[in-house]
Design a protein around this motif. Structure first.
Motif, PDB file in Angstrom:
ATOM      1  N   LEU B  72      56.142  63.348  80.968  1.00 33.29           N
ATOM      2  CA  LEU B  72      55.621  64.498  81.711  1.00 33.29           C
ATOM      3  C   LEU B  72      56.726  65.502  82.021  1.00 33.29           C
ATOM      4  N   GLY B  73      57.809  65.432  81.252  1.00 33.64           N
ATOM      5  CA  GLY B  73      58.921  66.333  81.544  1.00 33.64           C
ATOM      6  C   GLY B  73      59.197  67.318  80.433  1.00 33.64           C
ATOM      7  N   HIS B  74      58.194  67.571  79.598  1.00 34.07           N
ATOM      8  CA  HIS B  74      58.438  68.421  78.442  1.00 34.07           C
ATOM      9  C   HIS B  74      58.827  69.834  78.845  1.00 34.07           C
ATOM     10  N   ALA B  75      58.228  70.332  79.924  1.00 34.37           N
ATOM     11  CA  ALA B  75      58.577  71.674  80.396  1.00 34.37           C
ATOM     12  C   ALA B  75      60.033  71.722  80.832  1.00 34.37           C
ATOM     13  N   LEU B 119      70.235  62.236  77.467  1.00 34.82           N
ATOM     14  CA  LEU B 119      70.618  61.820  78.813  1.00 34.82           C
ATOM     15  C   LEU B 119      69.448  61.150  79.534  1.00 34.82           C
ATOM     16  N   VAL B 120      68.261  61.741  79.388  1.00 29.26           N
ATOM     17  CA  VAL B 120      67.093  61.156  80.038  1.00 29.26           C
ATOM     18  C   VAL B 120      66.698  59.878  79.320  1.00 29.26           C
ATOM     19  N   GLY B 121      66.870  59.903  78.015  1.00 29.42           N
ATOM     20  CA  GLY B 121      66.453  58.763  77.207  1.00 29.42           C
ATOM     21  C   GLY B 121      67.147  57.473  77.603  1.00 29.42           C
ATOM     22  N   ILE B 122      68.426  57.552  77.964  1.00 31.08           N
ATOM     23  CA  ILE B 122      69.194  56.335  78.242  1.00 31.08           C
ATOM     24  C   ILE B 122      68.604  55.535  79.414  1.00 31.08           C
ATOM     25  N   PRO B 123      68.401  56.139  80.590  1.00 31.69           N
ATOM     26  CA  PRO B 123      67.790  55.325  81.659  1.00 31.69           C
ATOM     27  C   PRO B 123      66.326  54.998  81.368  1.00 31.69           C
ATOM     28  N   VAL B 124      65.680  55.884  80.650  1.00 39.45           N
ATOM     29  CA  VAL B 124      64.255  55.759  80.417  1.00 39.45           C
ATOM     30  C   VAL B 124      63.934  54.586  79.484  1.00 39.45           C
ATOM     31  N   ILE B 134      56.628  58.775  85.528  1.00 41.11           N
ATOM     32  CA  ILE B 134      57.133  59.239  86.822  1.00 41.11           C
ATOM     33  C   ILE B 134      58.562  59.751  86.686  1.00 41.11           C
ATOM     34  N   VAL B 135      59.394  59.010  85.940  1.00 45.52           N
ATOM     35  CA  VAL B 135      60.793  59.424  85.795  1.00 45.52           C
ATOM     36  C   VAL B 135      60.885  60.769  85.083  1.00 45.52           C
ATOM     37  N   LEU B 216      65.560  56.660  71.614  1.00 37.81           N
ATOM     38  CA  LEU B 216      66.498  57.755  71.883  1.00 37.81           C
ATOM     39  C   LEU B 216      66.326  58.874  70.866  1.00 37.81           C
ATOM     40  N   MET B 217      66.142  58.477  69.618  1.00 38.58           N
ATOM     41  CA  MET B 217      65.993  59.475  68.560  1.00 38.58           C
ATOM     42  C   MET B 217      64.755  60.329  68.812  1.00 38.58           C
ATOM     43  N   VAL B 218      63.648  59.665  69.130  1.00 40.58           N
ATOM     44  CA  VAL B 218      62.409  60.404  69.360  1.00 40.58           C
ATOM     45  C   VAL B 218      62.537  61.324  70.555  1.00 40.58           C
ATOM     46  N   PHE B 219      63.132  60.802  71.621  1.00 38.44           N
ATOM     47  CA  PHE B 219      63.268  61.619  72.827  1.00 38.44           C
ATOM     48  C   PHE B 219      64.099  62.861  72.568  1.00 38.44           C
TER      49      PHE B 219
END
Lengths: 387, 339
Positions: B72-75, B119-124, B134-135, B216-219
């Protein structure tokens, strides 16, 4: 399945009929028409502003047409919905251009207005925004505005406080996530330093924390300020006044034009909290000026609401455009129409409900900013209040 | 019967070809309308937004439809890309011509957004399903707050002065590039690995698929294209304000993906175009516009998932109707020959 389909088809047909209906009500009057178009948020979070602009502008249109139009033209005003989104504002502008718009009212909110100003500049169209207060709204030669530029309000407010000695130790609370608030704050702070007004503390909030102000107000209290400058909108101002009262903060509350509407927001039972609140605004619905009284009465009888700053600005904008049209004395299909209209804007004088205005070539209105004080639930001018 | 080239193709290539054909014919139709003066100003103002939304929907579909994770963080990615690309474009306003500036800005915006995606991908990676949603939602909101509080982004009043370089041709080129990369990825070994993670992560890992690496690649790839869309947005509107990129924007993109069908790239393309045009085409409805737009969305969602409607749609599909007509014609002909 059949039932579902029939319901669906009925829905489609109902939509079609609605289109037809609104098409009829929108149909333009016969003969020569001066088409004034604008956009504003009629739906979404900021819908009150766009609706006010639409209503104010349409009231002006009705009055002008009832009085026989201008130069043999009838005036037609259309305000489209843009949800305060720049992209939608540009689409609304394009749709109005398809429709044959002659003069643009730009956008209601600053961001949308800046996006529209870019398009209007390409077309060379005269654009007079009622309420686009950011500096860049009128960055081009064809752009004008009715409201004050954000920076100017901050400047006026600081000067007013110093000149009239309303307060000596000033605290500031502003909304960091709102361009309007930030713009006024920055210039207030700069001018305060210039004129020697002492700012004891500066507090901020964002749109994610705009209901609980106890931390900021406590800081204001500890700073020993005797005036709190609040350049933001009425909704938050209502929270601030209520919370300041409960913690016993005794300062002069000083707002700007966005605080107009505070009496409605705070409600009748809390009206005593607004006693002595000051705000700097070019328009006060309770003014006793003849033209303001008649505007407020007509607005009330038509829309069953008290006009706010936005409605008054839009009302004046339509009158200003008509005045420019009169002065320019040009046909709308003339090649030099846009040029002459823009030139006429700097020559006219409009006695509007937000004051008597003349425009500079930069697009800024020259008008007086007056401060009003709330006394017994009504605005009175500062001069009357102190006298 | 001898099969022609089209029939000889792999099924996926055939599907992809149709998707490209739809895009190119839309482009050609617009160009022809423009050349013959049939294009209204209103419609041409929607062309770049259509391209932006198509890129956003297709890139989000990569995460939602192929990887099977709800983001939900595409924007947020879009805003990072937009700010990075626009700051670059402003810096090089005088130095570079528009034709070079825009692609470079897109590249910069895309790279920066991809970095944030990483960066987001790693914790996600450690999260799934609702928690991931949510994240990512929080991430988008954090970015917005950070942008508002920074000075070089223009803060709350927005970033102004980006050169207005975006044209329909540039937007269309970006759409084709996005489609090319994502369609080919989906059809490759990597694409199959990604989809296997969606179907069953444990089984996929057991056959040696690097789950973390692929996620990670997809993100970051999805963020890269969101960034490109952001730059396109910033170059088509003269003001970039952080409040545009709130979670409503993410939800809007999600609606496009869901409406077009998760995992269907062609569906995303069509849905994105439709959702851009729909509210604008209803301007004549005035006050009822948003009400009917919402109703139309509900009806489309219901019809999209209704089995009966799918059967009906299948029965009325052009290919089926065509083959029916051909059969009918042949039957008649044979009947005549016999008689």
């Amino acid at each position: 399945m059949k039932k579902f389909l029939s319901v669906f088809m009925a829905g489609v047909m109902a939509c079609g009929m609605l289109t037809a209906c609104s098409g009829n009500s929108d149909s333009q009057t016969e003969g020569k028409v001066l088409y004034i178009g604008g956009s504003g948020p009629l739906t979404g979070d900021y819908a009150t502003y766009g609706t006010s602009v639409k209503q104010g502008a349409e009231l002006a249109m009705e009055e002008i047409n009832a009085a026989g139009g201008v130069n043999g033209y009838t005036v037609y005003v259309k305000v489209e919905d843009d949800q305060a989104d720049p992209l939608q504002a540009v689409s609304a502008y394009a749709s109005l251009m398809d429709d044959g718009m002659n003069v643009s009212l730009g956008g209601t909110t600053s961001g949308a207005c800046i996006a529209v100003s870019e398009e209007a500049y390409k077309d060379g169209l005269l654009m007079l925004t009622p309420s686009g207060s950011q500096k860049e709204c009128t960055q081009y030669d064809n752009g004008f505005r009715v409201c004050f530029q954000d920076p100017d309000q901050g400047k006026y407010a600081a000067k007013f406080i110093k000149d009239n000695n309303v307060g000596s130790k000033v605290a500031i609370l502003y909304e960091k996530s709102n361009d309007y608030s930030v713009g006024i704050y920055e210039n207030f702070a700069a001018t305060a330093e210039e004129v020697g007004l002492e700012v004891v503390t500066t507090q901020a909030f964002t749109d994610q924390s705009n209901q609980d102000f106890s931390v900021q107000l406590q800081a204001v209290k500890n700073s020993g300020a005797d005036l709190l400058f609040m350049p933001f909108y009425a909704q938050q101002a209502a929270y601030v006044l209520t919370q300041a009262d409960s913690m016993g903060l005794d300062v002069v509350f000083f707002g700007v034009d966005g605080m107009d509407g505070i009496l409605e927001k705070i409600g009748r039972e809390n009206q005593h909290l607004t006693e002595g609140v000051m705000l700097l605004t070019p328009f006060a619905a309770s003014s006793t000026e003849e033209n303001v009284v008649s505007f407020v009465n007509r607005y009330k009888s038509k829309y069953n609401a008290v006009p706010d700053q936005f409605a008054a600005d839009a009302y004046d904008a339509v009158y200003a455009i008509v005045e420019a049209f009169k002065t320019a004395g040009v046909e709308t299909d003339d090649e030099t129409f846009n040029e002459k209209m823009i030139a006429a804007m700097t020559q006219i004088t409009v006695e509007g409900v937000t004051g008597t205005m003349q425009w500079t070539a930069e697009g800024e209105p020259n008008k007086e900013a007056s401060a009003v004080v709330i006394k017994d639930g009504a605005y009175v001018t500062y001069q009357d209040y102190t006298a | 019967m001898k099969k022609n080239l089209f029939q000889n193709m792999k099924k996926t290539s055939r599907k992809n070809l149709v998707t490209y054909l739809i895009c190119f014919s839309f482009f050609a139709a617009v160009r022809i309308m423009g050349a013959t003066d049939n294009l209204t100003r209103h419609f041409s103002s929607l062309l770049v937004p259509i391209c932006i939304n198509v890129i956003l929907a297709v890139s989000l579909n990569l995460v939602i439809g192929f990887l099977g994770e709800l983001s939900l963080g595409h924007a947020g990615f879009m805003s990072v890309g937009a700010y990075a690309g626009c700051l670059f474009a402003i810096k090089f306003k005088e130095i570079l011509p528009a034709a070079v500036r825009l692609p470079l800005a897109m590249l910069v915006g895309g790279m920066v957004a991809a970095l944030f995606g990483l960066l987001v991908g790693i914790p996600v990676l450690r999260l799934k399903g609702d928690y991931l949603a949510i994240v990512t939602l929080a991430f988008g909101e954090i970015l917005r707050s950070v942008i508002i509080n920074l000075n070089f982004t223009g803060g709350a009043s927005g970033l102004k002065g980006t050169p207005q370089d975006a044209t329909f041709t540039a937007g269309f080129a970006a759409v084709i590039l996005t489609l090319f990369v994502i369609l080919n990825l989906a059809d490759s070994k990597h694409g199959r690995a990604i989809m296997s993670l969606r179907e069953n992560a444990i089984a996929a890992s057991s056959v040696g698929i690097n789950a973390n690496g692929y996620k990670l690649m997809v993100f970051s790839l999805s963020a890269f294209f969101a960034g490109i869309a952001g730059v396109l947005y910033g170059s088509s509107v003269s003001i970039l304000s952080a409040s545009t990129f709130d979670y409503n924007k993410s939800i809007e993109i999600l609606v496009m993906v869901v409406l077009g069908g998760m995992g269907s790239i062609r569906g995303s393309v069509i849905a994105a175009a439709l959702i851009t045009i729909l509210p604008e085409s209803m301007r004549a409805l005035a006050d009822y516009r948003m009400l009917i737009y919402a109703l139309a969305l509900i009806v489309m969602m219901i019809l999209g998932t209704s089995e009966k409607f799918m059967l009906l749609r299948h029965a009325l599909s052009p290919r089926r109707l065509l083959s029916k007509a051909v059969k009918h014609f042949r039957y008649k002909k044979e009947g005549q020959n016999n008689g």
